[in-house]
Scaffold this motif. Structure first.
Motif, PDB file in Angstrom:
ATOM      1  N   ASN A 113      26.251 -83.004 -69.295  1.00 58.27           N
ATOM      2  CA  ASN A 113      25.774 -81.759 -68.707  1.00 58.27           C
ATOM      3  C   ASN A 113      24.495 -81.266 -69.378  1.00 58.27           C
ATOM      4  O   ASN A 113      23.628 -80.685 -68.736  1.00 58.27           O
ATOM      5  CB  ASN A 113      26.866 -80.695 -68.800  1.00 58.27           C
ATOM      6  N   THR A 159      21.832 -83.788 -67.764  1.00 60.31           N
ATOM      7  CA  THR A 159      21.681 -83.721 -66.306  1.00 60.31           C
ATOM      8  C   THR A 159      21.757 -82.290 -65.795  1.00 60.31           C
ATOM      9  O   THR A 159      20.957 -81.874 -64.971  1.00 60.31           O
ATOM     10  CB  THR A 159      22.763 -84.580 -65.634  1.00 60.31           C
ATOM     11  N   GLY A 160      22.728 -81.539 -66.294  1.00 62.70           N
ATOM     12  CA  GLY A 160      22.915 -80.183 -65.807  1.00 62.70           C
ATOM     13  C   GLY A 160      21.826 -79.241 -66.273  1.00 62.70           C
ATOM     14  O   GLY A 160      21.271 -78.491 -65.492  1.00 62.70           O
ATOM     15  N   GLY A 187      18.131 -81.465 -66.148  1.00 61.50           N
ATOM     16  CA  GLY A 187      17.860 -81.984 -64.818  1.00 61.50           C
ATOM     17  C   GLY A 187      17.491 -83.461 -64.769  1.00 61.50           C
ATOM     18  O   GLY A 187      16.912 -83.920 -63.801  1.00 61.50           O
ATOM     19  N   LEU A 218      18.775 -86.787 -64.100  1.00 60.47           N
ATOM     20  CA  LEU A 218      19.936 -87.500 -63.574  1.00 60.47           C
ATOM     21  C   LEU A 218      20.118 -88.805 -64.328  1.00 60.47           C
ATOM     22  O   LEU A 218      19.187 -89.584 -64.454  1.00 60.47           O
ATOM     23  CB  LEU A 218      19.734 -87.811 -62.096  1.00 60.47           C
ATOM     24  N   ARG A 243      13.717 -78.168 -65.672  1.00 55.94           N
ATOM     25  CA  ARG A 243      14.476 -78.672 -64.533  1.00 55.94           C
ATOM     26  C   ARG A 243      14.026 -77.993 -63.246  1.00 55.94           C
ATOM     27  O   ARG A 243      13.823 -78.649 -62.223  1.00 55.94           O
ATOM     28  CB  ARG A 243      15.970 -78.386 -64.759  1.00 55.94           C
ATOM     29  N   VAL A 271      29.857 -83.314 -63.617  1.00 53.49           N
ATOM     30  CA  VAL A 271      28.784 -82.332 -63.783  1.00 53.49           C
ATOM     31  C   VAL A 271      28.486 -81.657 -62.451  1.00 53.49           C
ATOM     32  O   VAL A 271      28.304 -80.439 -62.376  1.00 53.49           O
ATOM     33  CB  VAL A 271      27.525 -83.015 -64.359  1.00 53.49           C
ATOM     34  N   VAL A 272      28.470 -82.453 -61.372  1.00 52.22           N
ATOM     35  CA  VAL A 272      28.141 -81.897 -60.060  1.00 52.22           C
ATOM     36  C   VAL A 272      29.276 -81.006 -59.548  1.00 52.22           C
ATOM     37  O   VAL A 272      29.058 -79.879 -59.109  1.00 52.22           O
ATOM     38  CB  VAL A 272      27.857 -83.031 -59.052  1.00 52.22           C
ATOM     39  N   TYR A 308      26.317 -77.517 -62.150  1.00 52.51           N
ATOM     40  CA  TYR A 308      25.125 -77.830 -62.939  1.00 52.51           C
ATOM     41  C   TYR A 308      24.866 -76.808 -64.038  1.00 52.51           C
ATOM     42  O   TYR A 308      24.842 -75.613 -63.789  1.00 52.51           O
ATOM     43  CB  TYR A 308      23.917 -77.762 -61.992  1.00 52.51           C
ATOM     44  N   SER A 313      31.584 -77.640 -66.826  1.00 51.29           N
ATOM     45  CA  SER A 313      31.935 -78.983 -67.317  1.00 51.29           C
ATOM     46  C   SER A 313      33.427 -79.092 -67.543  1.00 51.29           C
ATOM     47  O   SER A 313      34.034 -80.126 -67.272  1.00 51.29           O
ATOM     48  CB  SER A 313      31.219 -79.282 -68.634  1.00 51.29           C
ATOM     49  N   ARG A 315      26.845 -75.436 -55.985  1.00 55.18           N
ATOM     50  CA  ARG A 315      26.932 -74.842 -57.314  1.00 55.18           C
ATOM     51  C   ARG A 315      28.207 -75.265 -58.038  1.00 55.18           C
ATOM     52  O   ARG A 315      28.443 -74.823 -59.160  1.00 55.18           O
ATOM     53  CB  ARG A 315      26.875 -73.318 -57.237  1.00 55.18           C
TER      54      ARG A 315
END
Lengths: 345, 261
Positions: A49, A52-53, A56, A58, A194, A253-254, A258, A264, A317
């Protein structure tokens, strides 16, 4: 901004801690095992997270980072180094590796980073296989290695209960670290880069440095989680670290949300517990062993896929978004019309 | 104020995208402490000039001096250290973060907390966070944003978002503030508020402003000096009254046929 600013939050945390302390006394080993695995997964999800979260970037290289943590731990533990130092070594190695992986990724954006991390995944997988088959023992080359017992010096983690307390402590510390990070300068810079990278740079954020920092921290934490995981499972095996695993971490994470620490938790619990839940459903409806064998795994995969698609379409979200809406609903009650009304912004 | 020489000096700056000439050897001097209005029709190169000064776009030719120092080689993320802050046409705030957090991002370059210290949030990191939070609170008060402090920026009215954009730029404590169409899309009340804040920025914070705007009347009321750009060229430059009554400028705004009678 204080972490637990209201009396309710403080009370809630105290309650949670109390439940956590009492739980091993009432729960059976099977349940504790599920909890332990989930806690490990949450640490791994927190690590991803951050990268990526928050930042940003990936990444589908997460399984590889976990794998590196596991194999470095095996390698280092062979030298008879005690458990805490092995975990530290794996973490440090992870940080250095994050730097190496992040540096070429600086010039890449979006999908290209995803592809680069997939490449990284396969390189690591190859190296892991080479390492695993390097010994003379051909059985080990197939099954993987056994890990020594996790000896903290004053206590050996040899039962689910002991692991539960230990992993609980690790989880609390990791969470506190991430929460602190989330409310300070570095995480703000990550979010800025991000969302709007040119603006972030114009505000004085060195994009390259902050992308690298995200890779380093995420990779270090992932390797720590990977190290703890192999100690917990008692063995390390290459076949565990599939691209599927990387995808499911990304899904956490998705689905969780995010750039949200609590998200998480939700995402990791959701993904980690879903297979257990589906198994339980099969048992609940007393499916025949034959149906179980035929449908259990496919139905897990299908549910996973549907959930992913559903979240991407209806709730980008993530679970945390749903949670926030529920909270706003009760804050506004009875003035708010619908709990499911989509907030437009 | 005039004794120190201009705070910003642009000398013969051109900006070309392949064949398209966005800026054609533009020169200007901005004395310290004034509001410098930059007007012109759409596509005249106003925002391009801001982008060159703030480092978003490298100029094709010419030099940019800030306090007498050539800054063309200074990368984008170091320009705030030099003392240049800016706002963006499209607000460019982070919608999900609160006003407070957006403004703290503006102070990024003044802070030093790293991953480890931030994660532990102990000692220096904690003190730094508190100190900068206080500074941000002061600026929140300055812009009368108290009631929006913790709201996610994306939920706020457009006019407030524009103000937060300016406030964030002020948070970076610039000596030169580049404002890119801060008044566009605002209603009259909001424009009046904005004018008030701009004058207060000038007088109490002594920040020089280069201000790109479409509302010529607002510029003529607030700016101390004005420059008109058209097709990347300087049409006129000087005090607002002189410039806006210049026949060449009127031709630019009213249209060639009307101006030529």
């Amino acid at each position: 901004m204080a972490l637990f600013d209201t009396p309710y939050r403080k009370a809630g945390m105290a309650l949670l801690l109390g439940v956590g302390l009492i739980l091993p006394l009432v729960a059976g080993n099977q349940l504790l095992h599920i909890f332990n695995l989930t806690m490990l997964v949450i640490v791994g999800a927190l690590a991803l997270n951050l990268l990526t979260g928050f930042a940003g970037q990936l990444s589908l290289g997460h399984a590889a980072f976990l794998g590196v943590g596991g194999y470095v731990s095996h390698f280092v533990s062979q030298a008879g180094i005690p458990f805490p130092l092995v975990v530290l070594a794996a973490t440090a190695f992870g940080g250095a590796l994050g730097f190496l992986v992040g540096a070429p990724a600086l010039r890449l954006r979006g999908l290209y980073i995803v592809l680069a991390t997939v490449g990284f995944h396969y390189i690591v997988l190859y190296l892991i296989h080479v390492y695993q088959s390097s010994g003379e023992d051909s059985i080990l080359a197939l099954t993987g290695f056994l890990m020594p017992e996790a000896d903290l010096g004053f206590v050996v983690l040899d039962s689910a209960v002991r692991w539960f307390y230990f992993l609980g402590g690790v989880l609390i510390l990791t969470t506190a670290f991430c929460l602190n990070l989330a409310r300070t300068r570095v995480a703000r810079a990550w979010i800025a880069l991000r969302e709007r990278d040119i603006t972030a740079a114009a505000l004085g954020i060195n994009l390259a440095v902050y992308k690298l920092k995200a890779f380093v921290v995420s990779s270090a934490l992932a390797c720590m989680a990977g190290s703890l995981l192999v100690y917990y499972l008692g063995s390390v095996s290459a076949e565990y670290y599939t691209l599927d695993l990387a995808v499911s971490y990304l899904a956490m994470v998705v689905i969780g949300g995010y750039g949200s620490i609590f998200g998480s938790y939700l995402g990791a619990c959701f993904i980690a517990l879903m297979p257990f839940f589906i198994t339980w459903l099969f048992e609940f409806f007393e499916a025949s062993p034959r149906t179980q064998v035929q449908l259990l795994v496919p139905s897990q995969v299908i549910v996973f896929g549907l959930v992913m698609i559903g979240f991407l379409i209806f709730e980008p979200r993530g679970l945390i978004g749903i949670w926030r809406r529920i909270r706003v609903y009760f804050e506004l009650w009875p003035l708010s019309r619908s709990i499911l009304a989509v907030r437009r912004d | 104020m005039a004794e120190a020489g201009p705070i910003l000096s642009v000398k013969g700056v051109s900006l070309r995208f392949k064949g398209l000439v966005a800026l054609d050897s533009v020169s200007l001097d901005v004395p310290e402490g004034i509001i410098f209005g930059l007007v012109g029709p759409n596509g005249a190169g106003k925002t391009c000039l801001l982008n060159v000064v703030s480092g978003v776009l490298p100029q094709s030719e010419g030099e940019v001096f800030f306090k007498g120092r050539e800054i063309s080689g200074v990368p984008l993320h170091r320009r705030v250290d030099v003392g240049i802050g800016r706002t963006f046409q499209g607000v460019e705030l982070i919608a999900e973060l609160s006003v407070l957090e957006n403004m703290l991002i503006g102070r990024h370059h003044l802070m030093t907390t790293g991953v480890i210290t931030g994660g532990l949030f102990y000692g220096a990191a904690r003190k730094e966070e508190i100190r900068h939070r206080e500074a941000v609170e002061e600026i929140i008060e300055f812009f009368e944003l108290e009631r929006y402090r913790k709201s996610p920026v994306g939920m706020l009215p457009f006019g407030i978002q524009k103000l937060v954009g300016v406030a964030r730029a002020i948070c970076s404590e610039p000596r030169l503030l580049l404002l890119d169409e801060v008044a566009s899309g605002l209603n009259n009340q909001e424009k009046q508020d904005l004018s008030r804040f701009m004058l207060r920025i000038k007088h109490t914070r002594q920040i020089t402003m280069v201000w790109v705007e479409h509302d010529v009347r607002m510029v003529s009321e607030l700016a101390d000096a004005v420059m008109v750009l058209d097709y990347g060229r300087v049409v006129a430059q000087g005090s607002p009254d002189d410039v806006l009554h210049d026949p060449a400028v009127q031709r630019v705004f009213i249209g060639r046929s009307a101006g030529d009678g």
